[in-house]
Design an enzyme around this catalytic site. Sequence first.
Site, mmCIF file in Angstrom:
data_model
loop_
_atom_site.group_PDB
_atom_site.id
_atom_site.type_symbol
_atom_site.label_atom_id
_atom_site.label_comp_id
_atom_site.label_asym_id
_atom_site.label_seq_id
_atom_site.Cartn_x
_atom_site.Cartn_y
_atom_site.Cartn_z
ATOM 1 N N LYS A 165 107.665 25.270 41.455
ATOM 2 C CA LYS A 165 106.787 24.517 40.759
ATOM 3 C C LYS A 165 105.854 23.633 41.838
ATOM 4 O O LYS A 165 104.592 23.551 41.886
ATOM 5 C CB LYS A 165 107.175 23.660 39.650
ATOM 6 C CG LYS A 165 107.894 24.291 38.466
ATOM 7 C CD LYS A 165 108.472 23.249 37.725
ATOM 8 C CE LYS A 165 109.433 22.087 38.129
ATOM 9 N NZ LYS A 165 110.704 22.324 38.759
ATOM 10 N N ARG A 200 108.969 17.103 29.871
ATOM 11 C CA ARG A 200 110.678 17.797 30.336
ATOM 12 C C ARG A 200 111.352 17.873 28.915
ATOM 13 O O ARG A 200 112.428 18.261 29.218
ATOM 14 C CB ARG A 200 111.108 16.868 31.460
ATOM 15 C CG ARG A 200 111.405 17.364 32.561
ATOM 16 C CD ARG A 200 111.971 16.830 33.735
ATOM 17 N NE ARG A 200 112.580 17.280 34.869
ATOM 18 C CZ ARG A 200 112.179 17.648 36.077
ATOM 19 N NH1 ARG A 200 110.873 17.141 36.117
ATOM 20 N NH2 ARG A 200 112.739 18.011 37.027
ATOM 21 N N ARG A 251 115.743 23.436 50.932
ATOM 22 C CA ARG A 251 114.519 22.722 50.752
ATOM 23 C C ARG A 251 114.662 21.618 51.620
ATOM 24 O O ARG A 251 115.502 20.759 51.741
ATOM 25 C CB ARG A 251 114.493 22.453 49.224
ATOM 26 C CG ARG A 251 113.461 21.152 48.903
ATOM 27 C CD ARG A 251 112.866 21.268 47.437
ATOM 28 N NE ARG A 251 113.866 20.825 46.389
ATOM 29 C CZ ARG A 251 113.495 20.984 45.183
ATOM 30 N NH1 ARG A 251 112.637 21.266 44.768
ATOM 31 N NH2 ARG A 251 114.538 20.635 44.447
ATOM 32 N N ARG A 277 115.974 15.908 50.140
ATOM 33 C CA ARG A 277 116.154 15.012 48.906
ATOM 34 C C ARG A 277 117.665 14.727 48.672
ATOM 35 O O ARG A 277 118.358 15.493 48.821
ATOM 36 C CB ARG A 277 115.480 15.834 47.503
ATOM 37 C CG ARG A 277 114.139 15.606 47.483
ATOM 38 C CD ARG A 277 113.434 16.386 46.452
ATOM 39 N NE ARG A 277 114.161 16.538 45.068
ATOM 40 C CZ ARG A 277 113.681 16.984 44.052
ATOM 41 N NH1 ARG A 277 112.735 17.843 44.393
ATOM 42 N NH2 ARG A 277 114.319 16.958 42.919
ATOM 43 N N ARG A 337 121.199 19.096 36.935
ATOM 44 C CA ARG A 337 119.510 19.211 36.810
ATOM 45 C C ARG A 337 119.628 20.447 35.954
ATOM 46 O O ARG A 337 118.761 20.658 35.038
ATOM 47 C CB ARG A 337 119.057 19.072 37.859
ATOM 48 C CG ARG A 337 118.976 17.703 38.404
ATOM 49 C CD ARG A 337 118.731 17.770 39.994
ATOM 50 N NE ARG A 337 117.639 18.317 40.361
ATOM 51 C CZ ARG A 337 117.322 18.767 41.740
ATOM 52 N NH1 ARG A 337 118.265 18.531 42.390
ATOM 53 N NH2 ARG A 337 116.220 19.408 42.037
HETATM 54 P P1 ADP Z 1 112.728 19.381 40.365
HETATM 55 O O1 ADP Z 1 112.210 20.026 41.507
HETATM 56 O O2 ADP Z 1 114.344 19.774 40.222
HETATM 57 O O3 ADP Z 1 112.179 20.165 39.151
HETATM 58 P P2 ADP Z 1 111.616 16.863 40.198
HETATM 59 O O4 ADP Z 1 111.297 16.394 41.591
HETATM 60 O O5 ADP Z 1 110.672 17.198 39.189
HETATM 61 O O6 ADP Z 1 112.840 17.973 40.275
HETATM 62 O O7 ADP Z 1 112.405 15.535 39.372
HETATM 63 C C1 ADP Z 1 113.464 15.104 40.059
HETATM 64 C C2 ADP Z 1 114.212 14.210 39.039
HETATM 65 O O8 ADP Z 1 113.146 12.978 38.430
HETATM 66 C C3 ADP Z 1 114.690 14.720 37.828
HETATM 67 O O9 ADP Z 1 115.859 15.287 37.866
HETATM 68 C C4 ADP Z 1 114.695 13.283 36.677
HETATM 69 O O10 ADP Z 1 115.832 12.686 36.890
HETATM 70 C C5 ADP Z 1 113.288 12.701 37.224
HETATM 71 N N1 ADP Z 1 112.295 13.236 36.444
HETATM 72 C C6 ADP Z 1 111.042 13.982 36.970
HETATM 73 N N2 ADP Z 1 110.132 14.094 36.211
HETATM 74 C C7 ADP Z 1 110.692 13.595 34.832
HETATM 75 C C8 ADP Z 1 110.107 13.429 33.680
HETATM 76 N N3 ADP Z 1 108.960 13.970 33.216
HETATM 77 N N4 ADP Z 1 110.992 12.550 32.564
HETATM 78 C C9 ADP Z 1 112.029 12.301 33.123
HETATM 79 N N5 ADP Z 1 112.927 12.526 34.198
HETATM 80 C C10 ADP Z 1 111.773 13.084 35.052
HETATM 81 P P1 ADP Z 2 110.528 22.968 42.258
HETATM 82 O O1 ADP Z 2 109.309 22.044 42.456
HETATM 83 O O2 ADP Z 2 110.163 23.945 41.152
HETATM 84 O O3 ADP Z 2 111.917 22.290 42.310
HETATM 85 P P2 ADP Z 2 109.873 23.859 45.210
HETATM 86 O O4 ADP Z 2 108.400 24.058 45.059
HETATM 87 O O5 ADP Z 2 110.016 22.513 45.752
HETATM 88 O O6 ADP Z 2 110.597 23.860 43.635
HETATM 89 O O7 ADP Z 2 110.399 25.211 45.875
HETATM 90 C C1 ADP Z 2 112.210 24.899 46.057
HETATM 91 C C2 ADP Z 2 112.227 25.444 47.357
HETATM 92 O O8 ADP Z 2 112.283 26.864 47.608
HETATM 93 C C3 ADP Z 2 111.505 24.853 48.404
HETATM 94 O O9 ADP Z 2 112.353 24.848 49.812
HETATM 95 C C4 ADP Z 2 110.328 26.094 48.822
HETATM 96 O O10 ADP Z 2 109.837 26.218 50.015
HETATM 97 C C5 ADP Z 2 111.067 27.368 48.304
HETATM 98 N N1 ADP Z 2 110.391 28.349 47.471
HETATM 99 C C6 ADP Z 2 109.429 28.132 46.557
HETATM 100 N N2 ADP Z 2 108.840 29.133 46.229
HETATM 101 C C7 ADP Z 2 109.694 30.076 46.699
HETATM 102 C C8 ADP Z 2 109.530 31.803 46.742
HETATM 103 N N3 ADP Z 2 108.878 32.284 45.748
HETATM 104 N N4 ADP Z 2 110.587 32.357 47.541
HETATM 105 C C9 ADP Z 2 111.649 31.707 48.186
HETATM 106 N N5 ADP Z 2 111.423 30.316 48.107
HETATM 107 C C10 ADP Z 2 110.599 29.609 47.532
#
Ligand code: ADP
Ligand code: ADP
Length: 221
Positions: free
Chosen positions: A13, A88, A127, A161, A172
């Site tokens: 994402k 979420r 990541r 992270r 998660r």
């Molecule tokens: P990911 O990359 O795993 O999708 P995020 O960076 O979006 O994770 O979020 C990291 C953490 O921040 C989540 O596990 C949650 O604890 C919190 N968080 C992020 N967005 C929200 C939301 N919209 N509502 C509640 N908690 C959130």
């Molecule tokens: P999210 O925001 O959904 O948690 P990220 O965009 O941070 O996910 O991506 C998670 C990890 O996977 C990052 O290290 C990113 O560079 C890598 N990544 C993202 N898209 C791809 C893909 N299509 N194939 C392989 N690795 C990816």
Amino acid sequence: MNIIFLGPPGAGKGTQSQRLAKKYGIAPISTGDMLRAEVKANSEIGKQAQEIMNAGQLVPDSLMVSMIQKRVKADDCKNGFILDGFPRNLEQAKALDKMFSEQNLTLNVVLSLKVDESALADRIAGRFSCAQCGASYNKYFNKPKHEGECDSCGSHEFIHRKDDNRETVLARLETYRNQTAPLLPYYEKKNCLFIIDGTKDINEVGQEIDEVLKKIRIQQG
Ligand code: ADP
Ligand code: ADP
Ligand code: ZN
């Protein structure tokens, strides 16, 4: 153009949202990044959020909703925005609907990145991101062009992270399954959901997204 990205942790994402933001000049809004900034600043919100994030649970809806309400009023959202990490759960989705209608905003599309759980572990373990500009990398799939140097800003400092560890990741994923996945049928009923195959490489996923957005633009005029 206002877009929501859905998908489990590690689906891509953030990566795709940063790319779209550059391409279309719209604001990438990552609630995870916003919360991590609050934690770093040791603010009241940060203090409340830290433990919840480390446990892989959701920060309270009221806090998240007011954060988003403020954020979309900023200047950089005038041409539109991309929500990465919000909503979420159903409560947040309903609050967002209300906000869109009160502020006369349109939700153009919801993009759901579909990736099997088995593929997510390596993505999350690998990541890391730039400490200066937040650009996202992966030690297996997406390294900087020059080792140790950020492609976007040239910084040599990177961060990993704290919640990207095995135990928190399992929590998660469970939170995603139980609370976020029900948003798929919710948006499907509203006819704005598109499923994207997130298992392909970063550029191919980007292309699939571009094709969907092209279609949407033609449909919506
Ligand atoms: P990911 O990359 O795993 O999708 P995020 O960076 O979006 O994770 O979020 C990291 C953490 O921040 C989540 O596990 C949650 O604890 C919190 N968080 C992020 N967005 C929200 C939301 N919209 N509502 C509640 N908690 C959130
Ligand atoms: P999210 O925001 O959904 O948690 P990220 O965009 O941070 O996910 O991506 C998670 C990890 O996977 C990052 O290290 C990113 O560079 C890598 N990544 C993202 N898209 C791809 C893909 N299509 N194939 C392989 N690795 C990816
Ligand atoms: Zn950088």
